[in-house]
Design an enzyme around this catalytic site. Sequence first.
Site, PDB file in Angstrom:
ATOM      1  N   TYR A   1       7.262  -5.011   4.870  1.00 53.26           N
ATOM      2  CA  TYR A   1       6.040  -5.826   5.148  1.00 53.26           C
ATOM      3  C   TYR A   1       6.571  -7.248   5.008  1.00 53.26           C
ATOM      4  O   TYR A   1       7.379  -7.586   3.877  1.00 53.26           O
ATOM      5  CB  TYR A   1       4.867  -5.619   4.008  1.00 53.26           C
ATOM      6  CG  TYR A   1       3.949  -6.667   4.035  1.00 53.26           C
ATOM      7  CD1 TYR A   1       2.769  -6.416   4.887  1.00 53.26           C
ATOM      8  CD2 TYR A   1       3.687  -7.657   3.316  1.00 53.26           C
ATOM      9  CE1 TYR A   1       1.642  -7.316   5.194  1.00 53.26           C
ATOM     10  CE2 TYR A   1       2.668  -8.703   3.531  1.00 53.26           C
ATOM     11  CZ  TYR A   1       1.429  -8.355   4.205  1.00 53.26           C
ATOM     12  OH  TYR A   1       0.593  -9.206   4.498  1.00 53.26           O
TER      13      TYR A   1
ATOM     14  N   GLU B   1       1.623 -12.701   9.602  1.00 57.53           N
ATOM     15  CA  GLU B   1       1.911 -11.565   8.928  1.00 57.53           C
ATOM     16  C   GLU B   1       2.751 -10.548  10.025  1.00 57.53           C
ATOM     17  O   GLU B   1       2.123 -10.465  11.105  1.00 57.53           O
ATOM     18  CB  GLU B   1       0.622 -10.872   8.520  1.00 57.53           C
ATOM     19  CG  GLU B   1       0.838  -9.330   7.694  1.00 57.53           C
ATOM     20  CD  GLU B   1      -0.396  -8.831   7.504  1.00 57.53           C
ATOM     21  OE1 GLU B   1      -0.804  -8.929   6.430  1.00 57.53           O
ATOM     22  OE2 GLU B   1      -1.079  -8.090   8.594  1.00 57.53           O
TER      23      GLU B   1
END
Length: 401
Positions: A114, A202
Amino acid sequence: MNIHEYQARELLIKFGVPVPAAIVVTNPMDAAKAFDKLVTRQHGGGMAVVKAQVHAGGRGKGGGVRMVRSSDEARKAATEILTRPLVTPQTPPEGVPVTKLMVAAGVEIAKEYYLAIAVDRKNSAPIIVASAEGGMDIEQVAREKPEAIIREPISPIAGLAPYQARKIAYRLGFKGQQVRMAGKIMHQLSDLFLKCDCSLAEINPLIVTKPTDEHPDGVVMAVDAKINFDENALIRQEDIRSLEDPTEVNADEAHASRFGLSYIKLDGSIGCLVNGAGLAMATMDIIKLHGGEPANFLDVGGSASEEAVTEAFRIILQDPKVNGVLVNIFGGIAKCDTIARAIVVAAKEVGFTVPLVVRLEGTNVEEARKILEEAKAEIPTMQIGGDLTEAAKMITAATAA
Ligand code: ADP
Ligand code: MG
């Protein structure tokens, strides 16, 4: 402002971030053709992914991301995704319609990470958030294993420093060439974040591909991206503004913003008209405390005009779920008499068939009370509340009946 994954992918490409090849389609036949183009272009694997393009995340969990191994499978997956609403943990329970798909070349994933840049309000600066436990369950990781999440502030002036990128890459467990590749992506993402006035950039997952002869350490790349922008900066981001998909924006919310109102529709039945975001939150809380459910958040702002407030009533009353309205105004810059006049105009133009409770305090409140007293005959469903608790009790009682 939010954009689709396929648009976020284009932006990543513009800033140099490696991503799988992909084609956007709107029907099953084109999805099949896209499979043929992508899979012959790609080395090995023989797989593609058909992905619903909607603003909600968690698509993988709701069947909105399908692995396919032939053009026929691509066509079938596309048909399924396009013909029923997509339900994910981030959509309303009835789901959202899907009209666009992205067919992406499948990559052989060795590990998912992530990587995001967000705004850290405490430090008034961007912050990198990264984890070696990326993929579809990052929310769960954040809840149950917060120590697995790395945070590193970024200087809004100097940007991300090279030593920071290296430190994060090592802490994520990247090895050999991966350290350089991941560091480069962090710099590219930070560049994108700052230049495009993002509020969130993101990549989830950031992945490492399985090793090959050509790339013994694999390749680090972005397989999914979500990018949000600061709406206050859109004035200097014409290109970004043009990416907005009007079908993804709630029509009433867009209408409200044209009048300078901040309106967010909710699931309850008591419409709220309030000035100031803090007071709007407090009003929603007190409605809930007395057993009601707010139908919306609405901040008419500090300097609400009669026209804007009338429009606010129109928007609230258009919602068929609304069976009562609570007006809670603390007159500072906004004057109570302006609001009172707007209530009278709205009553004439839109009509109050549902109970209305008005609680006004502050600038010009005496004059406002006079205006409302005189209009009582025209607005038979109106009650005047004293303090906030009394007003909240009145509206919950009136709507429960
Ligand atoms: P969402 O976050 O909305 O669930 P993603 O694009 O992240 O959607 O896809 C979910 C999962 O599907 C990813 O975590 C990854 O494991 C897999 N996936 C997505 N795109 C690809 C791709 N191009 N090749 C291989 N696997 C993929
Ligand atoms: Mg994802």
